[in-house]
Design a protein around this motif. Structure first.
Motif, PDB file in Angstrom:
ATOM      1  N   SER A 231       0.847  -1.193   0.000  1.00 25.37           N
ATOM      2  CA  SER A 231       0.000   0.000   0.000  1.00 25.37           C
ATOM      3  C   SER A 231       0.882   1.243   0.000  1.00 25.37           C
ATOM      4  CB  SER A 231      -0.927   0.006   1.216  1.00 25.37           C
ATOM      5  OG  SER A 231      -1.789  -1.110   1.177  1.00 25.37           O
ATOM      6  N   VAL A 232       0.998   1.863  -1.141  1.00 27.02           N
ATOM      7  CA  VAL A 232       1.899   3.004  -1.315  1.00 27.02           C
ATOM      8  C   VAL A 232       1.414   4.208  -0.501  1.00 27.02           C
ATOM      9  CG1 VAL A 232       2.805   4.645  -3.014  1.00 27.02           C
ATOM     10  CG2 VAL A 232       2.636   2.215  -3.581  1.00 27.02           C
ATOM     11  N   MET A 233       2.346   4.866   0.162  1.00 26.67           N
ATOM     12  CA  MET A 233       2.082   6.076   0.963  1.00 26.67           C
ATOM     13  C   MET A 233       0.846   5.915   1.846  1.00 26.67           C
ATOM     14  SD  MET A 233       3.245   9.432  -1.201  1.00 26.67           S
ATOM     15  CE  MET A 233       3.106   9.035  -2.931  1.00 26.67           C
ATOM     16  N   LEU A 234       0.773   4.800   2.536  1.00 24.11           N
ATOM     17  CA  LEU A 234      -0.396   4.517   3.375  1.00 24.11           C
ATOM     18  C   LEU A 234      -0.657   5.603   4.416  1.00 24.11           C
ATOM     19  CD1 LEU A 234      -2.689   2.647   4.268  1.00 24.11           C
ATOM     20  CD2 LEU A 234      -1.013   1.350   5.600  1.00 24.11           C
ATOM     21  N   PRO A 235       0.324   5.999   5.233  1.00 18.71           N
ATOM     22  CA  PRO A 235       0.034   7.044   6.233  1.00 18.71           C
ATOM     23  C   PRO A 235      -0.416   8.359   5.607  1.00 18.71           C
ATOM     24  CG  PRO A 235       2.138   5.966   6.690  1.00 18.71           C
ATOM     25  CD  PRO A 235       1.718   5.535   5.317  1.00 18.71           C
ATOM     26  N   GLN A 236       0.218   8.733   4.482  1.00 18.25           N
ATOM     27  CA  GLN A 236      -0.139  10.004   3.840  1.00 18.25           C
ATOM     28  C   GLN A 236      -1.561   9.956   3.268  1.00 18.25           C
ATOM     29  OE1 GLN A 236       2.642   8.204   3.461  1.00 18.25           O
ATOM     30  NE2 GLN A 236       4.426   9.454   2.900  1.00 18.25           N
ATOM     31  N   CYS A 237      -1.948   8.809   2.709  1.00 22.10           N
ATOM     32  CA  CYS A 237      -3.308   8.670   2.177  1.00 22.10           C
ATOM     33  C   CYS A 237      -4.348   8.764   3.285  1.00 22.10           C
ATOM     34  CB  CYS A 237      -3.460   7.334   1.450  1.00 22.10           C
ATOM     35  SG  CYS A 237      -2.588   7.228  -0.126  1.00 22.10           S
ATOM     36  N   ILE A 238      -4.087   8.075   4.401  1.00 15.01           N
ATOM     37  CA  ILE A 238      -5.040   8.084   5.506  1.00 15.01           C
ATOM     38  C   ILE A 238      -5.139   9.483   6.109  1.00 15.01           C
ATOM     39  CG2 ILE A 238      -5.546   7.124   7.783  1.00 15.01           C
ATOM     40  CD1 ILE A 238      -5.978   5.243   5.338  1.00 15.01           C
ATOM     41  N   GLU A 239      -4.001  10.147   6.275  1.00 17.13           N
ATOM     42  CA  GLU A 239      -4.026  11.521   6.777  1.00 17.13           C
ATOM     43  C   GLU A 239      -4.772  12.433   5.813  1.00 17.13           C
ATOM     44  OE1 GLU A 239      -0.918  15.143   7.989  1.00 17.13           O
ATOM     45  OE2 GLU A 239      -0.160  13.162   7.457  1.00 17.13           O
ATOM     46  N   GLY A 240      -4.567  12.207   4.504  1.00 13.78           N
ATOM     47  CA  GLY A 240      -5.234  13.030   3.503  1.00 13.78           C
ATOM     48  C   GLY A 240      -6.739  12.900   3.523  1.00 13.78           C
ATOM     49  N   LEU A 241      -7.249  11.723   3.880  1.00 16.22           N
ATOM     50  CA  LEU A 241      -8.699  11.511   3.934  1.00 16.22           C
ATOM     51  C   LEU A 241      -9.350  12.208   5.125  1.00 16.22           C
ATOM     52  CD1 LEU A 241      -8.987   7.733   2.954  1.00 16.22           C
ATOM     53  CD2 LEU A 241      -9.952   9.645   1.678  1.00 16.22           C
ATOM     54  N   ALA A 242      -8.558  12.538   6.163  1.00 11.10           N
ATOM     55  CA  ALA A 242      -9.096  13.192   7.371  1.00 11.10           C
ATOM     56  C   ALA A 242     -10.329  12.441   7.875  1.00 11.10           C
ATOM     57  CB  ALA A 242      -9.420  14.663   7.084  1.00 11.10           C
ATOM     58  N   ILE A 243     -10.153  11.175   8.176  1.00  7.24           N
ATOM     59  CA  ILE A 243     -11.270  10.262   8.466  1.00  7.24           C
ATOM     60  C   ILE A 243     -11.987  10.636   9.757  1.00  7.24           C
ATOM     61  CG2 ILE A 243     -11.867   7.856   8.972  1.00  7.24           C
ATOM     62  CD1 ILE A 243      -9.439   7.095   7.193  1.00  7.24           C
ATOM     63  N   ARG A 244     -13.307  10.688   9.667  1.00  8.70           N
ATOM     64  CA  ARG A 244     -14.173  10.825  10.838  1.00  8.70           C
ATOM     65  C   ARG A 244     -14.730   9.453  11.182  1.00  8.70           C
ATOM     66  NH1 ARG A 244     -17.848  13.971   8.051  1.00  8.70           N
ATOM     67  NH2 ARG A 244     -19.370  12.769   9.251  1.00  8.70           N
ATOM     68  N   PRO A 245     -14.820   9.093  12.458  1.00  9.62           N
ATOM     69  CA  PRO A 245     -15.295   7.751  12.821  1.00  9.62           C
ATOM     70  C   PRO A 245     -16.707   7.432  12.334  1.00  9.62           C
ATOM     71  CG  PRO A 245     -14.219   8.792  14.692  1.00  9.62           C
ATOM     72  CD  PRO A 245     -14.359   9.851  13.633  1.00  9.62           C
ATOM     73  N   ASP A 246     -17.516   8.462  12.121  1.00  4.34           N
ATOM     74  CA  ASP A 246     -18.891   8.241  11.682  1.00  4.34           C
ATOM     75  C   ASP A 246     -19.085   8.552  10.201  1.00  4.34           C
ATOM     76  OD1 ASP A 246     -18.524  10.972  11.833  1.00  4.34           O
ATOM     77  OD2 ASP A 246     -20.479  11.386  12.760  1.00  4.34           O
ATOM     78  N   GLY A 247     -17.994   8.751   9.475  1.00  5.85           N
ATOM     79  CA  GLY A 247     -18.097   9.145   8.068  1.00  5.85           C
ATOM     80  C   GLY A 247     -18.299   7.969   7.130  1.00  5.85           C
ATOM     81  N   VAL A 248     -18.618   8.307   5.871  1.00  4.14           N
ATOM     82  CA  VAL A 248     -18.801   7.309   4.806  1.00  4.14           C
ATOM     83  C   VAL A 248     -17.673   7.498   3.802  1.00  4.14           C
ATOM     84  CG1 VAL A 248     -20.336   6.402   3.013  1.00  4.14           C
ATOM     85  CG2 VAL A 248     -21.299   7.377   5.117  1.00  4.14           C
ATOM     86  N   TYR A 249     -16.953   6.410   3.508  1.00  2.00           N
ATOM     87  CA  TYR A 249     -15.766   6.497   2.663  1.00  2.00           C
ATOM     88  C   TYR A 249     -15.780   5.435   1.568  1.00  2.00           C
ATOM     89  CZ  TYR A 249     -14.236   9.649   6.250  1.00  2.00           C
ATOM     90  OH  TYR A 249     -14.182  10.722   7.107  1.00  2.00           O
ATOM     91  N   ILE A 250     -15.076   5.760   0.477  1.00  2.00           N
ATOM     92  CA  ILE A 250     -14.947   4.843  -0.653  1.00  2.00           C
ATOM     93  C   ILE A 250     -13.472   4.620  -0.941  1.00  2.00           C
ATOM     94  CG2 ILE A 250     -15.237   4.601  -3.156  1.00  2.00           C
ATOM     95  CD1 ILE A 250     -17.906   6.032  -2.893  1.00  2.00           C
ATOM     96  N   ASP A 251     -13.081   3.360  -1.014  1.00  2.00           N
ATOM     97  CA  ASP A 251     -11.780   3.000  -1.569  1.00  2.00           C
ATOM     98  C   ASP A 251     -12.083   2.462  -2.961  1.00  2.00           C
ATOM     99  OD1 ASP A 251      -9.350   2.021  -2.343  1.00  2.00           O
ATOM    100  OD2 ASP A 251      -8.963   0.860  -0.538  1.00  2.00           O
ATOM    101  N   GLY A 252     -11.776   3.255  -3.976  1.00  2.00           N
ATOM    102  CA  GLY A 252     -12.152   2.886  -5.336  1.00  2.00           C
ATOM    103  C   GLY A 252     -11.291   1.809  -5.944  1.00  2.00           C
TER     104      GLY A 252
END
Length: 308
Positions: A7-28
């Motif tokens: 998984s390339v640049m995993l920490p940077q991708c996760i930080e970039g998504l700014a994930i909220r615990p109750d949010g809805v997300y798509i990994d395309g």
């Protein structure tokens, strides 16, 4: 073969998504579920939809995400994001991630035909459906092949290679990667073969893009998936070659553009206002530590957009 994918640049991708615990997300692009699992681990009441058109990836991602009730794996391509959300009655999402790289499993599994380093069937289909790379080589005319090699692979010797392919298939149809590699070696001058890595790299990239309609799929997604984001939602995209990165850069710039009136106009009459902001002005690239672990990260560029 065991499914493996770094998984390339995993920490940077996760930080970039700014994930909220109750949010809805798509990994395309679920692949081996590395990014998906990292997203799912950060959700409580939220939801994750992981897309992939490769049936092998879907099976592996389903297995790896089984411990996470918030995650659902779908055998769909990311260009269908709006349709899938409509089918599921989801009004908007808080983040979309696209990792446009070919997985290590696809590259290293000989039967998939992506690699020029081993002799294998000329397949290259991510979905395992539709026309193969061999079908294209054996049916397209020289002009069409040359255009693909030139536009998708930036190959300097596109037409000589295409012309030789058309001549050679009259004697024997193309079925294996080794036939194509040998032909490329024979056509490209010795001096040019010593430049820029493996001489077959550009043609193989171009064929893969054509077989899988990768740029068309990305263009459709860039045009429609942005509208599926909620305000404050993030669009995070990892690209691996200049054609993809140029498309992403230009579309992100379009979403961030404000007034487009001529500078001589005293007041704005177009009414155009920015719909998003760039989180990182320049693309993020892999650091030295990651490059030491995975040399395939070297060409990766990460761009992040936030919807206003």
């Amino acid at each position: 073969m065991e499914f493996s994918h770094y998984s390339v640049m995993l920490p940077q991708c996760i930080e970039g998504l700014a994930i909220r615990p109750d949010g809805v997300y798509i990994d395309g692009t679920a692949g081996g579920a590395g990014h998906s699992r990292a997203i799912a681990e950060r959700l409580t009441t939220g939801r994750l939809l992981s897309f992939d058109r490769d049936p092998d990836a879907v099976a592996e991602a389903t297995r790896r995400l089984a411990p996470y009730p918030v995650a659902e794996v779908l055998h769909r391509d990311f260009a269908s994001i709006p349709e899938v959300l409509a089918e599921k009655g989801i009004g908007g999402v808080d983040g979309i991630l696209l990792d446009l790289g070919v997985s290590s499993y696809q590259l290293d599994n000989p039967e998939r035909g992506f690699a020029y380093s081993v002799d294998a069937p000329l397949d290259m289909r991510m979905s395992r459906e539709g026309a193969t790379a061999a079908d294209l080589l054996n049916t397209w005319d020289a002009e069409s092949l040359a255009r693909v090699f030139r536009e998708f692979g930036e190959e300097r010797f596109a037409y000589p290679i295409a012309k030789k392919i058309v001549a050679q298939r009259e004697k024997e149809p193309f079925t294996h990667t080794g036939q194509l590699v040998d032909l490329i070696y024979a056509v490209i001058p010795a001096a040019a073969r010593r430049e820029g890595g493996h001489p077959a790299k550009r043609v193989f990239q171009a064929l893969r893009i054509a077989v899988n309609s990768e740029l068309d799929q990305l263009s459709r997604c860039l045009d429609t998936a942005f509208d599926c984001l909620n305000g404050g939602g993030r669009f995070v995209i990892l690209t691996f070659h200049s054609l993809e990165d140029r498309m992403v850069k230009q579309k992100f710039a379009e979403y961030c553009r404000g007034c487009i009136c001529p500078p001589e106009f005293p007041v704005c009459v177009c009414g155009n206002s920015p719909r998003a902001r760039l989180v990182n002005r320049k693309p993020i690239e892999a650091d030295e530590q990651e490059l030491a672990q995975n040399s395939r990260s070297r060409s990766a560029k990460l761009r992040i957009l936030e919807k206003l």
